[in-house]
Design a protein around this motif. Structure first.
Motif, mmCIF file in Angstrom:
data_model
loop_
_atom_site.group_PDB
_atom_site.id
_atom_site.type_symbol
_atom_site.label_atom_id
_atom_site.label_comp_id
_atom_site.label_asym_id
_atom_site.label_seq_id
_atom_site.Cartn_x
_atom_site.Cartn_y
_atom_site.Cartn_z
ATOM 1 N N ILE A 233 22.457 3.352 35.723
ATOM 2 C CA ILE A 233 22.420 2.253 34.756
ATOM 3 C C ILE A 233 21.579 2.711 33.569
ATOM 4 O O ILE A 233 20.426 3.122 33.747
ATOM 5 N N SER B 51 30.799 -1.836 31.930
ATOM 6 C CA SER B 51 30.770 -1.613 33.373
ATOM 7 C C SER B 51 31.917 -0.707 33.783
ATOM 8 O O SER B 51 33.076 -1.001 33.495
ATOM 9 N N ARG C 267 26.649 -9.098 33.250
ATOM 10 C CA ARG C 267 27.234 -9.811 32.103
ATOM 11 C C ARG C 267 26.671 -11.225 32.011
ATOM 12 O O ARG C 267 26.453 -11.754 30.914
ATOM 13 N N VAL D 279 27.606 -5.022 27.342
ATOM 14 C CA VAL D 279 27.658 -4.490 28.705
ATOM 15 C C VAL D 279 28.962 -3.723 28.883
ATOM 16 O O VAL D 279 30.041 -4.246 28.607
ATOM 17 N N CYS E 272 34.360 -6.534 37.613
ATOM 18 C CA CYS E 272 33.384 -5.509 37.245
ATOM 19 C C CYS E 272 34.004 -4.121 37.371
ATOM 20 O O CYS E 272 34.942 -3.927 38.102
ATOM 21 N N LEU F 87 26.889 0.654 33.029
ATOM 22 C CA LEU F 87 26.825 0.804 34.484
ATOM 23 C C LEU F 87 27.962 1.725 34.914
ATOM 24 O O LEU F 87 29.112 1.507 34.547
ATOM 25 N N GLU F 88 27.624 2.746 35.698
ATOM 26 C CA GLU F 88 28.650 3.686 36.133
ATOM 27 C C GLU F 88 28.300 4.230 37.505
ATOM 28 O O GLU F 88 27.136 4.247 37.909
ATOM 29 N N GLY G 258 28.499 -5.893 38.176
ATOM 30 C CA GLY G 258 28.973 -5.874 36.795
ATOM 31 C C GLY G 258 28.995 -7.252 36.169
ATOM 32 O O GLY G 258 28.452 -7.472 35.081
ATOM 33 N N LEU H 10 32.227 0.303 37.129
ATOM 34 C CA LEU H 10 32.011 0.300 38.573
ATOM 35 C C LEU H 10 33.343 0.059 39.275
ATOM 36 O O LEU H 10 34.006 -0.952 39.011
#
Length: 446
Positions: free
Chosen positions: A386, A338, A324, A336, A446, A376-377, A320, A340
């Protein structure tokens, strides 16, 4: 051969429908599936008719087009299951084509025999017989509830006097105004139950279709072996290319500067020998200053080389924060997001990081974008997804660019996939998915 998939797993729908519309949309899809089940039964009957006519020869002509029509039906069911419920169903091998060198009669006969020997054809035929009975009945449940509810809520208030004393609605004898109101309320309940149950029924139907329509296990294993062979070759090619790049960068950068530094120091040492004059001291001083600058440039080259192999921010703070960092270095306006919950294995983080870097570079060089959004996951604790979306002019094509092909190859090493949606005029959305579990809990921001 169709493109291999990383397995038959359920994923979130590609285009989820939320809010109050979800039930109505699912109900409409159930209606579509019920009509499709009727068409499937007719197509299955056509195939069976062709099989029965094989002894008299006519079936040899009818079987290939009938099997092709049935395959189109099953492909449509796979497409709907993936688009509506995210249930990816791996298709069987394509049906055998006609023999090009044979005449029309012999080609048809050979193709019919090849169709009879195709395992996917028999699975399609089994599905054609089971789908109208199981899948068709399943999707008819919410439709029947809504239709019966509409009869109670819309028709009973106007017809109960004409229908007479034997008029019943469900368990209510509709022979008075209070009973009519009870039937109206009951009808509303039935209709609401049908609309509410439609999404769950649609989800069950997708799972049932996946069970029936997935490619045979032998085909899946063959594809798996082929995919592993390809990804192994890709991994070897990538490793060799990376090694050549490192060798080239070392030879042209840090190594050349260190050699120049050694020569400068040698010259300075010779100037300092045997009672040097003021001019010799000044020259030696200049050489030492140049040597210090050369050593600083060599150190910078080594840092950039290490950054290209495995960025320190990626190693220290995770994917993450590393993404960035990419966003801050980009000249585009990059946002971004994130989600995560922790860290992934280092090879997966590295592949995802460089893939995002390649997509950002493409957005800046080729798409004319000014704004990029990155999400992002980690889904269901098993999948890293992503999504990179830019507002460029679109028209990107994986087959025309080496960058996207390289990203796809890099992800393929981890059974990852890349999906590109880039209509002319934009926007462009690239979705990358890597099956992966967390390797450690959250250790950074992140």
């Amino acid at each position: 051969m169709p493109e291999p998939t990383p397995g038959s797993r359920d994923l979130p729908p590609a285009r989820p429908v939320g809010g109050s519309r979800r039930g109505w949309v699912a109900l409409g899809r159930c209606q579509l599936l019920s009509w499709h089940a009727l068409a499937v039964s007719w197509t299955g009957g056509l195939v069976v008719g062709a099989l029965l006519l094989l002894p008299v020869g006519v079936g040899l002509w009818l079987l290939p087009p009938a099997a092709a029509a049935l395959r189109r039906r099953s492909d449509r069911a796979r497409t709907w299951a993936a688009a509506w419920e995210g249930a990816r169903i791996s298709p069987p091998e394509p049906l055998p084509a006609a023999a090009p060198a044979a005449g029309p009669r012999r080609a048809s006969h050979r193709r019919a025999r090849a169709v009879l020997g195709d395992e996917g054809f028999w699975r399609d035929l089994l599905w054609a017989w089971v789908e109208p009975v199981s899948g068709g009945v399943l999707v008819a449940v919410p439709l029947a509830l809504v239709a019966y509810g509409a009869f109670g809520a819309l028709a009973q208030p106007f017809l109960w006097r004409r229908l007479g004393p034997g008029n019943w609605y469900a368990f209510v004898p509709v022979d008075s105004t209070p009973a009519m109101l009870a039937a109206l309320a009951l009808g509303l309940v039935f209709a609401a139950a049908g609309i509410g149950a439609a999404p769950a029924v649609l989800r069950l139907h997708a799972r049932w279709a996946r069970r029936l329509l997935s490619a045979p296990r032998r085909t899946e294993l063959a594809r798996r072996v082929e995919r592993l062979t390809d990804t192994r070759a890709d991994a070897l090619d990538l490793a060799a290319a990376e090694l050549r790049r490192i060798e080239r960068d070392l030879h042209d950068g840090a190594q050349a500067r260190l050699v120049a530094l050694g020569l400068a120091l040698d010259r300075a040492a010779r100037l300092m020998e045997a009672d040097p004059g003021p001019a010799d001291l000044a020259a030696a001083r200049r050489l030492l200053v140049d040597g210090r600058a050369t050593s600083a440039r060599a150190l910078q080259d080594l840092r950039e080389l290490v950054h290209g192999i495995h960025p320190p921010v990626l190693a220290d703070r995770g994917l993450g924060d590393a993404v960035r960092s990419l966003a801050l270095d980009s000249f585009l306006d990059v946002r971004v997001e994130s989600r995560l919950p922790g860290r992934f294995p280092a090879p997966v983080e590295s592949a995802a990081y460089f893939a995002v870097g390649e997509l950002l570079a493409n957005a800046g060089k080729h798409s004319g974008a000014s704004d990029v959004a990155i999400v992002l996951e980690h889904l269901e604790d098993t999948l890293l997804r992503i999504t990179v979306t830019d507002d460029g002019h679109g028209g990107a094509d994986v087959s025309r660019g080496t960058g996207l092909r390289g990203v796809r190859r890099r992800l393929g090493t981890f059974d990852g996939v890349l999906d590109l949606h880039s209509p002319p005029g934009g926007p462009t959305t690239v979705t990358m998915e890597i099956p992966c579990a967390l390797s450690s809990p959250k250790t950074s921001s992140c």
